[in-house]
Design a protein around this motif. Structure first.
Motif, PDB file in Angstrom:
ATOM      1  N   PRO A  45       0.814  -1.226   0.000  1.00  0.00           N
ATOM      2  CA  PRO A  45       0.000   0.000   0.000  1.00  0.00           C
ATOM      3  C   PRO A  45       0.840   1.266   0.000  1.00  0.00           C
ATOM      4  CG  PRO A  45      -0.058  -1.063   2.150  1.00  0.00           C
ATOM      5  CD  PRO A  45       0.614  -2.014   1.224  1.00  0.00           C
ATOM      6  N   ILE A  46       2.011   1.223   0.645  1.00  0.00           N
ATOM      7  CA  ILE A  46       2.855   2.423   0.685  1.00  0.00           C
ATOM      8  C   ILE A  46       3.361   2.769  -0.704  1.00  0.00           C
ATOM      9  CG2 ILE A  46       4.979   3.395   1.622  1.00  0.00           C
ATOM     10  CD1 ILE A  46       4.625   1.573   4.048  1.00  0.00           C
ATOM     11  N   VAL A  47       3.908   1.773  -1.395  1.00  0.00           N
ATOM     12  CA  VAL A  47       4.481   2.016  -2.722  1.00  0.00           C
ATOM     13  C   VAL A  47       3.383   2.394  -3.718  1.00  0.00           C
ATOM     14  CG1 VAL A  47       5.683   0.922  -4.663  1.00  0.00           C
ATOM     15  CG2 VAL A  47       6.475   0.540  -2.332  1.00  0.00           C
ATOM     16  N   LEU A  48       2.249   1.719  -3.655  1.00  0.00           N
ATOM     17  CA  LEU A  48       1.177   2.021  -4.605  1.00  0.00           C
ATOM     18  C   LEU A  48       0.640   3.438  -4.412  1.00  0.00           C
ATOM     19  CD1 LEU A  48      -0.885  -1.311  -4.771  1.00  0.00           C
ATOM     20  CD2 LEU A  48       0.990  -0.544  -6.214  1.00  0.00           C
ATOM     21  N   VAL A  49       0.476   3.856  -3.163  1.00  0.00           N
ATOM     22  CA  VAL A  49      -0.044   5.203  -2.908  1.00  0.00           C
ATOM     23  C   VAL A  49       0.969   6.261  -3.330  1.00  0.00           C
ATOM     24  CG1 VAL A  49      -0.698   6.805  -1.083  1.00  0.00           C
ATOM     25  CG2 VAL A  49      -1.615   4.489  -1.081  1.00  0.00           C
ATOM     26  N   VAL A  50       2.236   6.043  -3.009  1.00  0.00           N
ATOM     27  CA  VAL A  50       3.267   7.004  -3.414  1.00  0.00           C
ATOM     28  C   VAL A  50       3.342   7.100  -4.933  1.00  0.00           C
ATOM     29  CG1 VAL A  50       5.749   7.442  -3.416  1.00  0.00           C
ATOM     30  CG2 VAL A  50       4.609   6.738  -1.303  1.00  0.00           C
ATOM     31  N   ALA A  51       3.297   5.953  -5.618  1.00  0.00           N
ATOM     32  CA  ALA A  51       3.366   5.962  -7.077  1.00  0.00           C
ATOM     33  C   ALA A  51       2.147   6.639  -7.690  1.00  0.00           C
ATOM     34  CB  ALA A  51       3.493   4.530  -7.608  1.00  0.00           C
ATOM     35  N   ALA A  52       0.972   6.432  -7.087  1.00  0.00           N
ATOM     36  CA  ALA A  52      -0.239   7.057  -7.611  1.00  0.00           C
ATOM     37  C   ALA A  52      -0.269   8.560  -7.355  1.00  0.00           C
ATOM     38  CB  ALA A  52      -1.473   6.401  -7.001  1.00  0.00           C
ATOM     39  N   GLY A  53       0.434   9.020  -6.341  1.00  0.00           N
ATOM     40  CA  GLY A  53       0.407  10.445  -6.035  1.00  0.00           C
ATOM     41  C   GLY A  53       1.518  11.248  -6.666  1.00  0.00           C
ATOM     42  N   THR A  54       2.531  10.583  -7.205  1.00  0.00           N
ATOM     43  CA  THR A  54       3.702  11.277  -7.734  1.00  0.00           C
ATOM     44  C   THR A  54       3.594  11.431  -9.240  1.00  0.00           C
ATOM     45  OG1 THR A  54       5.031  10.272  -5.979  1.00  0.00           O
ATOM     46  CG2 THR A  54       6.209  11.258  -7.828  1.00  0.00           C
ATOM     47  N   GLY A  55       3.957  12.600  -9.708  1.00  0.00           N
ATOM     48  CA  GLY A  55       3.932  12.879 -11.141  1.00  0.00           C
ATOM     49  C   GLY A  55       4.076  14.362 -11.380  1.00  0.00           C
ATOM     50  N   ALA A  56       3.613  14.789 -12.541  1.00  0.00           N
ATOM     51  CA  ALA A  56       3.673  16.226 -12.853  1.00  0.00           C
ATOM     52  C   ALA A  56       2.875  17.031 -11.840  1.00  0.00           C
ATOM     53  CB  ALA A  56       3.143  16.464 -14.262  1.00  0.00           C
ATOM     54  N   VAL A  57       1.821  16.424 -11.295  1.00  0.00           N
ATOM     55  CA  VAL A  57       1.017  17.057 -10.247  1.00  0.00           C
ATOM     56  C   VAL A  57       1.078  16.163  -9.022  1.00  0.00           C
ATOM     57  CG1 VAL A  57      -1.277  17.832  -9.564  1.00  0.00           C
ATOM     58  CG2 VAL A  57      -0.514  18.106 -11.940  1.00  0.00           C
ATOM     59  N   TRP A  58       1.577  16.679  -7.897  1.00  0.00           N
ATOM     60  CA  TRP A  58       1.656  15.902  -6.672  1.00  0.00           C
ATOM     61  C   TRP A  58       0.294  15.877  -5.989  1.00  0.00           C
ATOM     62  CZ3 TRP A  58       3.458  12.396  -3.588  1.00  0.00           C
ATOM     63  CH2 TRP A  58       3.167  12.425  -2.230  1.00  0.00           C
ATOM     64  N   ILE A  59      -0.152  14.674  -5.638  1.00  0.00           N
ATOM     65  CA  ILE A  59      -1.434  14.501  -4.968  1.00  0.00           C
ATOM     66  C   ILE A  59      -1.168  13.820  -3.639  1.00  0.00           C
ATOM     67  CG2 ILE A  59      -3.707  13.423  -5.085  1.00  0.00           C
ATOM     68  CD1 ILE A  59      -3.528  13.597  -8.100  1.00  0.00           C
ATOM     69  N   PRO A  60      -1.552  14.431  -2.513  1.00  0.00           N
ATOM     70  CA  PRO A  60      -1.285  13.847  -1.188  1.00  0.00           C
ATOM     71  C   PRO A  60      -2.004  12.514  -1.006  1.00  0.00           C
ATOM     72  CG  PRO A  60      -1.896  16.169  -1.015  1.00  0.00           C
ATOM     73  CD  PRO A  60      -2.190  15.753  -2.422  1.00  0.00           C
ATOM     74  N   PRO A  61      -1.470  11.661  -0.130  1.00  0.00           N
ATOM     75  CA  PRO A  61      -2.089  10.346   0.103  1.00  0.00           C
ATOM     76  C   PRO A  61      -3.535  10.415   0.568  1.00  0.00           C
ATOM     77  CG  PRO A  61       0.139  10.381   0.985  1.00  0.00           C
ATOM     78  CD  PRO A  61      -0.184  11.783   0.566  1.00  0.00           C
ATOM     79  N   ASP A  62      -3.873  11.421   1.403  1.00  0.00           N
ATOM     80  CA  ASP A  62      -5.249  11.488   1.891  1.00  0.00           C
ATOM     81  C   ASP A  62      -6.236  11.740   0.753  1.00  0.00           C
ATOM     82  OD1 ASP A  62      -4.138  14.031   1.523  1.00  0.00           O
ATOM     83  OD2 ASP A  62      -5.525  14.951   2.962  1.00  0.00           O
ATOM     84  N   GLN A  63      -5.836  12.530  -0.251  1.00  0.00           N
ATOM     85  CA  GLN A  63      -6.708  12.751  -1.396  1.00  0.00           C
ATOM     86  C   GLN A  63      -6.838  11.491  -2.251  1.00  0.00           C
ATOM     87  OE1 GLN A  63      -6.001  16.313  -3.676  1.00  0.00           O
ATOM     88  NE2 GLN A  63      -5.350  17.493  -1.881  1.00  0.00           N
TER      89      GLN A  63
END
Length: 369
Positions: A45-63
């Protein structure tokens, strides 16, 4: 007449250690396996959430959790743009990368046992070269690729079909006196790989620079085109193949010791090897069809886990699947952010990041032996 005891010296005690029972013998490997598996599961879950939130636009884990929970519960979504980025783009990509990495790791684990060669990986039988030739052929045919069968099956379908046909040729050429021979299988796979790579190179020379960039990106692996609709087939095939292979774990252990040892246990070696090859190749074809030629995962993940927990396939298969999935998710993450706004193919990242890590593990294992 016995000599008197020497004063000042106590009787010599035996230094022989009592042999440990079966529980003591199994305790350390079991604890090590539980620790490795626990770490891998906790990282998911840690890696998947970090990967889903990282990119051109940073999205926090809570979102991210808010979007996922709203989608799963059919509740109203919040910000439409965040929902689109997370649910429609990044989560399918992250999940596809995990499935592809897990599938390649499992296929590599099985093939290393079947052909009894530590250098074996999912591409050793030429399946990847056949899939690449079919996919590149469809990509470079221009207007002809947009009509007829090519338009119906798409690049993924063409790659899967090419992989299946290559497997059939390898199985046909790898038989000696009516039975499959591991050495002939390897030689047939290598020979067909060279042939298909030459044909693929010829096709690349006939296309424009724009087409060539797309072709090279696919050949080196990418999950950039991930969609929810593309997840179903690899999910079903990877899950079904893994479940069946896990049921064959004891037989894989016997086969890993050699044909004679497996036959002495009542195993039909030739039939088992055939089915293992078919399932591993079909698994490889399924993930190549949706992600292209992702290299090195099927080699490094099984070896890294084997160095940590041993060669028992009942434990090796689940741990290797998790390690391969996590490794490819991280590789895709690095490829997306390291040279923004450009994106690196997966094969480049897996080689650059995986080789040093694997050599460190290998060196530590050799030093502790």
């Amino acid at each position: 007449m016995s000599s008197p005891p020497v004063r000042g010296l106590s009787p010599v005690r035996s230094t022989t250690v009592a042999p440990a029972g079966p529980e003591a013998v199994r305790r350390r490997p079991a604890v090590r396996y539980a620790g490795v598996l626990g770490v891998l599961v906790a990282l998911i879950p840690i890696v998947l959430v970090v990967a889903a939130g990282t990119g051109a636009v940073w999205i926090p884990p809570d979102q991210i959790w808010s979007v996922v929970s709203a989608r799963l519960s059919a509740a109203p979504v919040g910000d439409a743009l965040t929902d689109q980025i997370v649910w429609q783009v990044r989560i399918p990509r992250v999940l596809l990368a995990f499935l592809v990495g897990a599938g390649l790791a499992v296929a590599g684990t099985v093939l290393q046992a079947v052909v009894r060669n530590p250098l074996a990986d999912p591409y050793v039988l030429g399946v990847s070269s056949g899939a690449s030739l079919a996919a590149v052929g469809l990509l470079t045919l221009g207007t002809a690729a947009g009509a007829g069968l090519g338009a119906t099956i798409g690049v993924s379908g063409a790659a899967f079909g090419g992989a299946v046909l290559t497997l059939a040729l390898v199985l046909l050429l790898g038989r000696r006196r009516g039975v499959l021979d591991p050495s002939r299988l390897l030689l047939a796979g290598v020979a067909l790989s060279y042939l298909f790579q030459a044909a693929t190179t010829f096709l690349q020379l006939r296309v424009s620079s724009n087409q060539l960039a797309a072709v090279l990106f696919w050949l080196l692996g990418t999950v950039a085109g991930a969609e929810w609709g593309k997840l179903l087939l690899p999910l079903v095939l990877v899950s079904a193949s893994f479940a069946w292979l896990l049921g064959q774990a004891r037989r894989l252990n016997a086969l890993h010791l050699g044909d004679d040892a497996a036959a002495s246990l009542g195993i039909d070696v030739h039939r088992l090897r055939l089915w293992l090859l078919v399932v591993a190749a079909a698994l490889t074809a399924a993930v190549i069809a949706v992600a292209g030629g992702v290299g090195f995962v099927g080699l490094v993940a099984p070896h890294a886990i084997r160095l940590l927990i041993g060669a028992d396939h009942r434990k090796l298969l689940p741990a290797a699947a998790l390690a391969g999935g996590l490794f490819l998710v991280l590789a895709d993450l690095v490829g997306r952010v390291v040279v923004q706004p450009l994106e690196l193919p997966l094969g480049v990242v897996t080689a650059v990041a995986g080789v040093p890590f694997f050599l460190i593990l290998l060196r530590r294992a050799g030093g502790s032996a």
